[in-house]
Design an enzyme around this catalytic site. Structure first.
Site, PDB file in Angstrom:
ATOM      1  CG  ASP A  98     -58.388  21.259   2.290  1.00  0.00           C
ATOM      2  OD1 ASP A  98     -59.502  20.922   1.846  1.00  0.00           O
ATOM      3  OD2 ASP A  98     -57.492  20.427   2.582  1.00  0.00           O
ATOM      4  CE1 TYR A 123     -67.638   9.869   5.704  1.00  0.00           C
ATOM      5  CE2 TYR A 123     -69.088   8.248   4.678  1.00  0.00           C
ATOM      6  CZ  TYR A 123     -68.643   9.555   4.801  1.00  0.00           C
ATOM      7  OH  TYR A 123     -69.198  10.543   4.028  1.00  0.00           O
ATOM      8  CE  LYS A 167     -69.747  12.259   7.273  1.00  0.00           C
ATOM      9  NZ  LYS A 167     -69.509  13.691   7.305  1.00  0.00           N
TER      10      LYS A 167
HETATM   11  P1  NAD Z   1     -63.132  15.118   0.061  1.00  0.00           P
HETATM   12  O1  NAD Z   1     -62.349  14.014   0.642  1.00  0.00           O
HETATM   13  O2  NAD Z   1     -63.140  15.303  -1.406  1.00  0.00           O
HETATM   14  O3  NAD Z   1     -62.670  16.500   0.722  1.00  0.00           O
HETATM   15  C1  NAD Z   1     -62.425  16.617   2.101  1.00  0.00           C
HETATM   16  C2  NAD Z   1     -61.390  17.693   2.291  1.00  0.00           C
HETATM   17  O4  NAD Z   1     -61.095  17.768   3.694  1.00  0.00           O
HETATM   18  C3  NAD Z   1     -60.063  17.417   1.576  1.00  0.00           C
HETATM   19  O5  NAD Z   1     -59.743  18.500   0.730  1.00  0.00           O
HETATM   20  C4  NAD Z   1     -59.048  17.265   2.703  1.00  0.00           C
HETATM   21  O6  NAD Z   1     -57.766  17.809   2.397  1.00  0.00           O
HETATM   22  C5  NAD Z   1     -59.708  18.042   3.825  1.00  0.00           C
HETATM   23  N1  NAD Z   1     -59.278  17.628   5.163  1.00  0.00           N
HETATM   24  C6  NAD Z   1     -59.027  16.379   5.620  1.00  0.00           C
HETATM   25  N2  NAD Z   1     -58.614  16.447   6.894  1.00  0.00           N
HETATM   26  C7  NAD Z   1     -58.648  17.749   7.272  1.00  0.00           C
HETATM   27  C8  NAD Z   1     -58.337  18.437   8.462  1.00  0.00           C
HETATM   28  N3  NAD Z   1     -57.907  17.796   9.550  1.00  0.00           N
HETATM   29  N4  NAD Z   1     -58.486  19.779   8.484  1.00  0.00           N
HETATM   30  C9  NAD Z   1     -58.903  20.449   7.366  1.00  0.00           C
HETATM   31  N5  NAD Z   1     -59.173  19.853   6.208  1.00  0.00           N
HETATM   32  C10 NAD Z   1     -59.066  18.507   6.161  1.00  0.00           C
HETATM   33  O7  NAD Z   1     -64.625  14.994   0.628  1.00  0.00           O
HETATM   34  P2  NAD Z   1     -65.968  15.550  -0.001  1.00  0.00           P
HETATM   35  O8  NAD Z   1     -66.480  14.507  -0.910  1.00  0.00           O
HETATM   36  O9  NAD Z   1     -65.789  16.928  -0.498  1.00  0.00           O
HETATM   37  O10 NAD Z   1     -66.896  15.503   1.301  1.00  0.00           O
HETATM   38  C11 NAD Z   1     -67.161  16.638   2.090  1.00  0.00           C
HETATM   39  C12 NAD Z   1     -68.160  16.237   3.167  1.00  0.00           C
HETATM   40  O11 NAD Z   1     -69.347  15.685   2.548  1.00  0.00           O
HETATM   41  C13 NAD Z   1     -67.659  15.145   4.127  1.00  0.00           C
HETATM   42  O12 NAD Z   1     -68.190  15.379   5.405  1.00  0.00           O
HETATM   43  C14 NAD Z   1     -68.260  13.881   3.570  1.00  0.00           C
HETATM   44  O13 NAD Z   1     -68.436  12.909   4.569  1.00  0.00           O
HETATM   45  C15 NAD Z   1     -69.594  14.392   3.059  1.00  0.00           C
HETATM   46  N6  NAD Z   1     -70.164  13.503   2.028  1.00  0.00           N
HETATM   47  C16 NAD Z   1     -69.589  13.430   0.784  1.00  0.00           C
HETATM   48  C17 NAD Z   1     -70.162  12.588  -0.177  1.00  0.00           C
HETATM   49  C18 NAD Z   1     -69.597  12.462  -1.564  1.00  0.00           C
HETATM   50  O14 NAD Z   1     -70.060  11.598  -2.340  1.00  0.00           O
HETATM   51  N7  NAD Z   1     -68.622  13.301  -1.950  1.00  0.00           N
HETATM   52  C19 NAD Z   1     -71.296  11.819   0.154  1.00  0.00           C
HETATM   53  C20 NAD Z   1     -71.794  11.893   1.439  1.00  0.00           C
HETATM   54  C21 NAD Z   1     -71.251  12.762   2.368  1.00  0.00           C
HETATM   55  C1  AKB Z   2     -68.323   7.558   0.407  1.00  0.00           C
HETATM   56  O1  AKB Z   2     -68.472   6.721  -0.500  1.00  0.00           O
HETATM   57  O2  AKB Z   2     -67.656   7.361   1.426  1.00  0.00           O
HETATM   58  C2  AKB Z   2     -69.059   8.878   0.262  1.00  0.00           C
HETATM   59  C3  AKB Z   2     -70.374   8.808   0.964  1.00  0.00           C
HETATM   60  C4  AKB Z   2     -71.513   8.177   0.291  1.00  0.00           C
HETATM   61  O3  AKB Z   2     -70.495   9.242   2.074  1.00  0.00           O
HETATM   62  N1  AKB Z   2     -69.180   9.173  -1.120  1.00  0.00           N
END
Ligand code: NAD
Ligand code: AKB
Length: 318
Positions: free
Chosen positions: A39, A145, A149
């Protein structure tokens, strides 16, 4: 690589909402020695899990390549990203992290031949898709965003078709979990509300009561991720992002469901800028293709999700 054996896994963005839970699941299934978590932030949280951690910015391709070579990585879960609300605050950075990071991973996979998991999101859809989004609904997102995607999905299809990269993706709905707070998304209210309820605080929800979004309990999402990554490659007809069947409820229905267990809980609704992003997304997603191609079935409904969230958070605060 067997179904569970022989894995050498690198996780990017591992300290986030999904990463911390995925690390536990991967470690239970494949052994903690097969994992290297990375990270951009530092941590000592992984010491008690016995998982190796390396600070890594996914934009640093040289360091990324060194880790992939040194650890002989054959699977990458690429979670590093900026989410919808954080992305709107800094569109240029959102594009850079979400796109350049993914291109770095795909390019290195061409050379080192590792399998990639790169998540997409329900944010790929825009306001021309009302109600339930199907796998092939139009992709006209309104947020930067969502644009990253859609572009990420196209990149995945391209690298797979043209460079034989084994890349896989899911369009995750909003994920509801209790271990790690979500990081700058629009669906974060569906997690924050539980923390307030269990702490005995009033919650002010940042979307209105009628807002309906696709949601899922984290355990279902983690299981979907591992099932997709273990599915035989020839079964997969989508590389960019599979829709999943999901939960779908209004913010008001979520409040009522929590109130069943915590009758004294109070919530009001004061929409902010995130209302616009929420309004541009569908109410639900149809996961028929994931069901047909690799047999995915969701397990948690609204009632069981609320019950496990409340129980787990109560134990956590004790
Ligand atoms: P999050 O924001 O909780 O975690 C993302 C992590 O990436 C963080 O720990 C951050 O420190 C790290 N990060 C940011 N920039 C970085 C960089 N340049 N290099 C290395 N690390 C970096 O996000 P999440 O909810 O765990 O999401 C993970 C993936 O799943 C993402 O691609 C997100 O778009 C996707 N996603 C999440 C959700 C959700 O509801 N959580 C829904 C749809 C899609
Ligand atoms: C957000 O709200 O940005 C995420 C997602 C649905 O991708 N949880």
């Amino acid at each position: 690589m067997g179904q569970t054996g022989g894995r050498r896994i690198l996780v990017t963005g591992a300290l986030g909402q999904i990463g911390m839970e995925l690390l536990e699941a991967l470690s239970a299934r494949y052994g903690r020695d097969s994992i290297i978590a990375t990270d951009i932030r530092e941590t000592d949280k992984l010491e008690n899990l016995g998982i190796k951690f390396h600070k890594l910015d996914v934009l640093d391709k040289v360091e990324l390549e060194n880790l992939i070579k040194d650890f002989e990585v054959n699977e990458v879960y690429h979670l590093a990203a900026l989410l919808s609300a954080s992305g709107e605050k800094n569109p240029e950075l959102c594009w850079k992290i979400n796109m350049d990071g993914l291109v770095n991973i795909c390019e290195l996979s061409r050379e080192y031949k590792f399998r990639i998991f790169a998540p997409s999101s329900i944010a790929v859809f825009g306001s021309d898709v009302r109600g339930v989004a199907s796998q092939n609904s139009p992709l006209n997102p309104a947020t930067i965003y969502g644009i990253t995607k859609v572009s990420g999905e196209l990149l995945a299809e391209y690298y797979h078709a043209t460079h034989d990269v084994d890349i896989r993706g899911l369009r995750y709905p909003g994920l509801i979990s209790w271990k790690v707070m979500p990081g700058g998304g629009t669906t974060d209210y569906a997690v924050e509300i539980f923390h307030a309820a269990v702490s005995g605080e009033k919650y002010t929800c940042f979307v209105n009561e009628k807002t309906t979004l696709p949601m899922m309990y984290m355990d279902d999402a983690i299981r979907a991720t591992i099932e997709l990554m273990e599915a035989p490659s020839e079964k997969l007809t989508v590389r960019g992002g599979y829709n999943l069947d999901c939960l779908s409820f209004t913010a008001e229905e979520l409040y009522s469901a929590i109130k069943q267990s915590i009758p004294t809980f109070e919530c009001d609704f004061k929409p902010d800028h995130r209302q616009e992003y929420a309004d541009s997304w569908p109410d639900s997603t149809d996961g028929t293709k994931a069901k047909i191609d690799w047999g995915y079935r969701i397990k948690y409904d609204l009632k069981s999700m609320c019950s496990v969230m409340i129980k787990s958070l109560r134990q956590d605060v004790q």
